[in-house]
Design a protein around this motif. Structure first.
Motif, PDB file in Angstrom:
ATOM      1  N   GLY A  35       0.640  -1.069  -0.062  1.00  0.00           N
ATOM      2  CA  GLY A  35       0.384   0.329  -0.565  1.00  0.00           C
ATOM      3  C   GLY A  35       0.710   1.382   0.308  1.00  0.00           C
ATOM      4  O   GLY A  35       0.625   2.451   0.352  1.00  0.00           O
ATOM      5  N   GLY A  36       1.779   0.776  -0.568  1.00  0.00           N
ATOM      6  CA  GLY A  36       2.679   2.436  -0.912  1.00  0.00           C
ATOM      7  C   GLY A  36       3.472   2.281   0.352  1.00  0.00           C
ATOM      8  O   GLY A  36       4.413   3.497   1.092  1.00  0.00           O
ATOM      9  N   ASP A  37       3.436   1.830   1.620  1.00  0.00           N
ATOM     10  CA  ASP A  37       4.052   2.143   2.793  1.00  0.00           C
ATOM     11  C   ASP A  37       5.578   0.846   3.215  1.00  0.00           C
ATOM     12  O   ASP A  37       4.489  -0.543   3.247  1.00  0.00           O
ATOM     13  CB  ASP A  37       3.275   1.909   4.032  1.00  0.00           C
ATOM     14  CG  ASP A  37       3.715   2.462   5.405  1.00  0.00           C
ATOM     15  OD1 ASP A  37       5.214   2.114   5.802  1.00  0.00           O
ATOM     16  OD2 ASP A  37       2.637   2.679   6.527  1.00  0.00           O
ATOM     17  N   PHE A  38       6.627   0.588   3.242  1.00  0.00           N
ATOM     18  CA  PHE A  38       7.215  -0.174   3.130  1.00  0.00           C
ATOM     19  C   PHE A  38       7.480  -0.004   4.384  1.00  0.00           C
ATOM     20  O   PHE A  38       8.382  -0.941   4.492  1.00  0.00           O
ATOM     21  CB  PHE A  38       8.652   0.348   2.377  1.00  0.00           C
ATOM     22  CG  PHE A  38       9.362   1.673   3.046  1.00  0.00           C
ATOM     23  CD1 PHE A  38       9.801   1.960   4.508  1.00  0.00           C
ATOM     24  CD2 PHE A  38       9.303   2.660   2.114  1.00  0.00           C
ATOM     25  CE1 PHE A  38      10.824   3.038   4.783  1.00  0.00           C
ATOM     26  CE2 PHE A  38       9.905   4.132   1.960  1.00  0.00           C
ATOM     27  CZ  PHE A  38      10.736   4.207   3.793  1.00  0.00           C
ATOM     28  N   ARG A  39       6.877   0.273   5.691  1.00  0.00           N
ATOM     29  CA  ARG A  39       7.101   0.020   6.603  1.00  0.00           C
ATOM     30  C   ARG A  39       6.643  -1.330   7.088  1.00  0.00           C
ATOM     31  O   ARG A  39       6.592  -2.200   7.714  1.00  0.00           O
ATOM     32  CB  ARG A  39       6.586   0.205   7.767  1.00  0.00           C
ATOM     33  CG  ARG A  39       7.742   1.618   8.071  1.00  0.00           C
ATOM     34  CD  ARG A  39       6.644   3.083   9.066  1.00  0.00           C
ATOM     35  NE  ARG A  39       5.623   3.719   8.413  1.00  0.00           N
ATOM     36  CZ  ARG A  39       4.875   4.535   9.039  1.00  0.00           C
ATOM     37  NH1 ARG A  39       5.414   4.769   9.812  1.00  0.00           N
ATOM     38  NH2 ARG A  39       3.813   4.510   7.968  1.00  0.00           N
TER      39      ARG A  39
END
Length: 426
Positions: free
Chosen positions: A231-235
């Motif tokens: 979702g675009g959040d590499f965390r």
């Protein structure tokens, strides 16, 4: 009229419209200026700039060669053509009077109020998003990262922080329309410039720090994962895989010719002073200056940045968290970071003695512990209340901050929307 000339043909009195090549290869940060002193001319001709674009309407033109003068004299019936005089005073006056374009305004470092700078910073973010998304996409496709592509982004972020040290970082607290990877890159870049400014680094080093912040997580593009699934959040990437991004980013940046301090910061931004970091478990000053700066800025933004399913920490709570990680960060740099952002950074929620919650919307440079706030919630009535702006440094004790507050504990309110609304009216 714009004209491209060889660097060896540059003369005093010419108006430099553009320096070709990367700005890492020359010591000049102004892209447009009148060349009016010999030292500057000597320094330019000794640099790696291959050519320059001059504006003959705002400075002297290229002098004709001897062959051109003889040819032109013959065409004029033997009358020699006189070379134009150096009219430095006139040209300098004309440059000063010339209207500035929108692009020039975004690279200006003339101080502005926070309210005015929010508008400029918003334009910088919108322009930067396109560049950063393109760079990350090309990296994902295996293309070389060109420093020249991101130089304008670094320049505009640097200029924004010089105009007002708090506006850009404040704006990034409510930019929910950007994917995490781009929001994080822009925010950390501005934080690195702000920290460098507080440390009184040279403008050149502040810009390098800003570029380092922008490129810290470039290695994520090379990880063997489907980034869209995060979702675009590499965390959300598995920790074991994610750790490889520091080394991958460093290697690619070096291969692309990006300055070594920038690439080194990319490699070291997860290192910790006490040796508990990665990839090499370095300690103390074995970690480069930019690496130690990046560790603080990256972690801070990691803590405050909203995720898809939860809000980030309040900025003042994130500051407290950094100080509790004893031994992880360079103490002197952390102290400078706190000084740069304030005791209660912009975007912090605080509890006031009057029983209201308020959002910190700007800093008071003379007294960082007493910022400008906007109230939005009554703890006694347990409801949202009309906004009141309070200058705590000038309210003569009528109200004061008694603690940092956690808006998550309120429940039933859309705090991100409230925060965005309060910032928009700041």
């Amino acid at each position: 009229m714009l004209k491209r000339i060889d660097i060896a043909d540059l003369e005093l009195g010419m108006f430099v419209h553009k320096l070709e090549g990367s700005w890492f290869k020359h010591p000049f940060w102004r892209s447009k200026f009148v060349l009016d002193d010999q030292d500057t001319l000597d320094e330019l001709q000794a640099s790696e700039v291959p050519a320059v674009i001059i504006d003959t309407e705002r400075g002297i033109d290229l002098r004709p060669t001897r062959i051109e003068r003889v040819t032109q004299a013959a065409a004029n019936g033997g009358v020699a053509v006189q070379e134009p005089p150096l009219r430095r005073g006139l040209r300098t006056q004309r440059v000063a009077a010339a209207p500035r374009s929108e692009d020039v305004a975004l690279t200006s470092t003339v101080p502005l109020s926070q309210a005015r700078e929010f508008g400029h910073a918003n334009r910088v973010v919108d322009r930067s998003r396109k560049v950063i998304s393109k760079v990350f996409l090309e990296a994902r496709l295996g293309k070389t990262i060109r420093a020249e592509t991101i130089e304008p982004v670094v320049e505009e972020i640097f200029a924004s922080v010089q105009r007002n040290p708090h506006a850009f970082n404040g704006l990034m607290r409510c930019k929910r329309d950007l994917e995490y990877v781009y929001r994080h890159a822009l925010a950390v870049s501005a934080l690195m410039v702000s920290l460098g400014r507080q440390m009184k680094l040279s403008p050149a080093d502040q810009r390098l720090a800003g570029m380092a912040g922008l490129m810290l997580d470039m290695g994520v593009s090379y990880l063997p994962v489907d980034l869209e699934s995060t979702g675009g959040d590499f965390r959300r990437i598995d920790e074991r895989i994610f750790r490889e991004h520091a080394r991958l980013g460093h290697d690619q940046l070096l291969a692309s010719g990006v300055p070594e301090p920038v690439a080194l910061a990319c490699l070291e931004h997860h290192e910790r002073i006490d040796g508990t970091g990665y990839p090499h478990g370095l300690t103390g000053e074995r970690i480069s200056l930019f690496g130690r700066m990046a560790a603080i800025c990256d972690t801070y933004d990691w803590l405050v940045n909203d995720a898809q399913d939860q809000m980030g920490l309040d900025p003042s709570a994130a500051m407290q968290q950094l100080t509790l990680l004893d031994g992880a960060f360079d103490r002197d740099l952390l102290a400078s970071f706190i000084d740069a952002l304030g005791v209660y950074p912009i975007g912090s929620v605080v509890e006031l003695a009057s029983g209201r919650l308020a959002l910190v919307v700007s800093q008071d440079e003379a007294d960082p512990a007493k910022p400008r706030v906007k109230t939005f919630y009554s703890l006694t009535e347990r409801r949202i209340v009309p906004t009141t702006e309070i200058l705590l440094a000038r309210c003569y004790g009528e109200d004061r901050i008694i603690a940092a507050a956690n808006p998550d504990a309120l429940g039933g309110i859309d705090f991100p929307a409230i925060r965005e609304k309060l910032f928009a009216s700041a």
